[in-house]
Motif scaffolding. Structure first.
Motif, mmCIF file in Angstrom:
data_model
loop_
_atom_site.group_PDB
_atom_site.id
_atom_site.type_symbol
_atom_site.label_atom_id
_atom_site.label_comp_id
_atom_site.label_asym_id
_atom_site.label_seq_id
_atom_site.Cartn_x
_atom_site.Cartn_y
_atom_site.Cartn_z
ATOM 1 N N LYS A 179 0.826 -1.206 0.000
ATOM 2 C CA LYS A 179 0.000 0.000 0.000
ATOM 3 C C LYS A 179 0.865 1.264 0.000
ATOM 4 C CE LYS A 179 -3.999 2.132 0.373
ATOM 5 N NZ LYS A 179 -5.032 2.065 -0.694
ATOM 6 N N LEU A 180 1.977 1.212 0.694
ATOM 7 C CA LEU A 180 2.883 2.365 0.752
ATOM 8 C C LEU A 180 3.740 2.490 -0.502
ATOM 9 C CD1 LEU A 180 4.143 2.175 4.456
ATOM 10 C CD2 LEU A 180 2.484 3.787 3.512
ATOM 11 N N GLY A 181 3.756 1.450 -1.313
ATOM 12 C CA GLY A 181 4.575 1.471 -2.519
ATOM 13 C C GLY A 181 6.028 1.127 -2.269
ATOM 14 N N LEU A 182 6.295 0.415 -1.169
ATOM 15 C CA LEU A 182 7.670 0.037 -0.827
ATOM 16 C C LEU A 182 8.085 -1.283 -1.464
ATOM 17 C CD1 LEU A 182 7.947 0.983 2.956
ATOM 18 C CD2 LEU A 182 9.425 1.809 1.131
ATOM 19 N N ILE A 238 12.918 2.681 4.445
ATOM 20 C CA ILE A 238 11.750 2.949 5.291
ATOM 21 C C ILE A 238 11.868 4.316 5.942
ATOM 22 C CG2 ILE A 238 10.495 2.220 7.366
ATOM 23 C CD1 ILE A 238 11.223 -0.661 6.660
ATOM 24 N N PHE A 239 13.052 4.622 6.484
ATOM 25 C CA PHE A 239 13.253 5.904 7.159
ATOM 26 C C PHE A 239 12.979 7.086 6.233
ATOM 27 C CE2 PHE A 239 16.514 4.049 10.389
ATOM 28 C CZ PHE A 239 15.482 3.354 10.990
ATOM 29 N N SER A 240 13.286 6.931 4.943
ATOM 30 C CA SER A 240 13.104 8.038 3.990
ATOM 31 C C SER A 240 11.632 8.384 3.798
ATOM 32 C CB SER A 240 13.730 7.686 2.638
ATOM 33 O OG SER A 240 13.017 6.640 2.003
ATOM 34 N N ASP A 283 10.120 15.140 11.289
ATOM 35 C CA ASP A 283 9.908 15.383 12.724
ATOM 36 C C ASP A 283 9.668 14.078 13.466
ATOM 37 O OD1 ASP A 283 10.167 18.070 12.215
ATOM 38 O OD2 ASP A 283 8.010 18.470 12.219
ATOM 39 N N ASP A 284 8.896 13.196 12.857
ATOM 40 C CA ASP A 284 8.590 11.913 13.498
ATOM 41 C C ASP A 284 9.805 11.000 13.524
ATOM 42 O OD1 ASP A 284 6.090 12.965 13.635
ATOM 43 O OD2 ASP A 284 5.196 11.660 12.126
ATOM 44 N N LEU A 285 10.657 11.115 12.502
ATOM 45 C CA LEU A 285 11.849 10.272 12.451
ATOM 46 C C LEU A 285 12.817 10.640 13.570
ATOM 47 C CD1 LEU A 285 13.434 8.068 10.968
ATOM 48 C CD2 LEU A 285 14.411 9.850 9.516
ATOM 49 N N GLN A 286 13.002 11.944 13.796
ATOM 50 C CA GLN A 286 13.878 12.365 14.891
ATOM 51 C C GLN A 286 13.326 11.893 16.226
ATOM 52 O OE1 GLN A 286 14.907 16.508 14.945
ATOM 53 N NE2 GLN A 286 15.926 16.379 16.915
ATOM 54 N N GLU A 287 12.004 12.005 16.393
ATOM 55 C CA GLU A 287 11.379 11.560 17.631
ATOM 56 C C GLU A 287 11.525 10.046 17.786
ATOM 57 O OE1 GLU A 287 9.165 11.992 21.229
ATOM 58 O OE2 GLU A 287 10.284 13.388 19.945
ATOM 59 N N LYS A 288 11.396 9.307 16.697
ATOM 60 C CA LYS A 288 11.534 7.851 16.722
ATOM 61 C C LYS A 288 12.911 7.451 17.253
ATOM 62 C CE LYS A 288 11.627 3.866 13.530
ATOM 63 N NZ LYS A 288 13.031 3.450 13.774
ATOM 64 N N MET A 294 3.447 7.423 13.989
ATOM 65 C CA MET A 294 4.270 8.271 13.135
ATOM 66 C C MET A 294 3.550 8.464 11.798
ATOM 67 S SD MET A 294 7.270 5.647 11.875
ATOM 68 C CE MET A 294 7.840 5.405 13.552
ATOM 69 N N ARG A 295 4.070 9.384 11.013
ATOM 70 C CA ARG A 295 3.526 9.616 9.681
ATOM 71 C C ARG A 295 4.517 9.123 8.636
ATOM 72 N NH1 ARG A 295 3.084 15.842 10.868
ATOM 73 N NH2 ARG A 295 4.837 15.145 12.141
ATOM 74 N N MET A 296 3.986 8.391 7.640
ATOM 75 C CA MET A 296 4.817 7.904 6.534
ATOM 76 C C MET A 296 4.152 8.244 5.208
ATOM 77 S SD MET A 296 6.237 4.159 7.773
ATOM 78 C CE MET A 296 7.184 3.954 6.264
ATOM 79 N N ARG A 297 4.973 8.543 4.205
ATOM 80 C CA ARG A 297 4.450 8.842 2.872
ATOM 81 C C ARG A 297 4.053 7.555 2.155
ATOM 82 N NH1 ARG A 297 8.019 9.990 -0.285
ATOM 83 N NH2 ARG A 297 9.885 10.076 1.022
#
Length: 250
Positions: free
Chosen positions: A64-67, A84-86, A91-96, A124-127
Motif C-alpha cells: 500500500k505504501l509502494g515500498l 523505510i526511514f526516507s 519530525d517523526d523520524l527524529q522523535e523515533k 508516526m507519519r509515513m508517505r
C-alpha cells in the motif's frame, strides 16, 4: 542527525560473545518476523546488532505504501533501514530515534530474561506511494540478548494506525503495565560532573568561569567538555545542550 549517530553507536559498540545455538535462535526470530508480516500485513524488520544486518519482511502495508510487493523479503547490510526511514516525516523520524535511545537505556536496567516482555509503541507519519502522509503504528521489541547482557536482535513492526491518539509508551506484554517513556531518562549517559559542567555551559558559562566555579583546572573542564560531545555525538555545546534537554539530562 546527531541522535542517529548516538543510537547507532550505542547499538553497534556492544560487546558480543559467541553463543551456543545462535544460528538456531536467529532462524527462529526470522520466522517470527515473517509470520508477523503475513498475519498482520505488517512490515517486519529484524535487526542483528552483532552482524549489522537487517532482514525485512513485507506484508500488505508495504504494498500500500509502494515500498514492496506483499509476501516478499530482503536482507540489507545495515541495522538502518534507510528505505523505510526516507518515508517517515522528518519530525517523526527524529522523535523515533530519540525514543528508541531512551528505550534502549531503559532495557539495560531490566533483567535479560524479562526484556522481550517490553516493547515500545508510538504513532508516526509515513508517505504512501502518492506522497501523502498516512498514520503508521510502530512497535519495537528487543527479542534476544547475549549472555553478557548485550542486546542482540530487535524487531520493528509497521502497521496502519487505527488510533492516532496513542502517545509514545512502553508496554509490558506479560502483565499489561504501561510506562510513560517521557519519564524514562538516560541518566547514565553522562557522569555527575559532566552534567554539572553541562548545566553551567547551558547558562552561558565559559571554560574559565566553570573552572573557577568548580575549583578545577581549565584543562579538566575542556576534557569534560570533549567527553560530553563524544558521548552525546554532537559537534558543539549548543547541540549538546539541546540533546541533553531532550534526554532529560538537563
Amino acid at each position: 542527525m546527531d541522535i542517529v549517530n548516538k543510537l547507532k553507536k550505542e547499538l553497534l559498540k556492544q560487546a558480543f560473545t559467541e553463543e551456543q545455538k545462535q544460528t538456531e535462535r536467529l532462524n527462529e526470530c526470522k520466522h517470527i518476523a515473517s509470520i508477523y508480516a503475513q498475519t498482520e500485513n505488517a512490515i517486519a524488520v529484524l535487526s542483528d546488532m552483532k552482524a549489522n544486518i537487517s532482514y525485512i519482511y513485507y506484508g500488505g502495508v508495504a504494498e500500500k505504501l509502494g515500498l514492496a510487493e506483499r509476501n516478499t523479503a530482503k536482507t540489507i547490510q545495515s541495522i538502518w533501514e534507510e528505505e523505510i526511514f526516507s518515508r517517515i516525516h522528518p519530525d517523526d523520524l527524529q522523535e523515533k530515534h530519540l525514543q528508541e535511545l531512551r528505550f534502549f537505556h531503559f532495557l539495560k536496567s531490566v533483567p535479560e530474561k524479562k526484556r522481550p516482555d517490553y516493547y515500545l509503541i508510538h504513532n508516526m507519519r509515513m508517505r504512501d506511494h502518492s506522497g501523502r502522509y498516512v498514520h503508521i503504528l510502530h512497535r519495537m521489541f528487543y527479542i534476544a540478548s547475549h549472555s553478557n547482557g548485550s542486546v542482540w536482535l530487535s524487531l520493528c513492526l509497521y502497521n496502519f494506525s487505527m488510533d492516532t491518539s496513542l502517545s509514545c509508551t512502553i508496554l509490558n506484554s506479560a502483565d499489561g503495565q504501561t510506562l510513560e517513556l517521557e519519564k524514562q531518562n538516560c541518566n547514565d549517559l553522562l557522569s555527575d560532573r559532566e552534567k554539572e559542567i553541562l548545566q553551567l555551559i547551558n547558562k552561558g558559562k565559559m571554560s574559565k568561569d566553570i573552572a573557577q566555579t568548580l575549583s578545577i583546572s581549565i584543562n579538566t573542564v575542556n576534557r569534560h567538555r570533549q567527553n560530553i560531545l563524544e558521548k552525546l555525538q554532537v559537534n558543539n555545546s549548543i547541540e549538546a545542550c539541546r540533546i541533553a534537554k531532550e534526554l532529560h539530562l538537563l
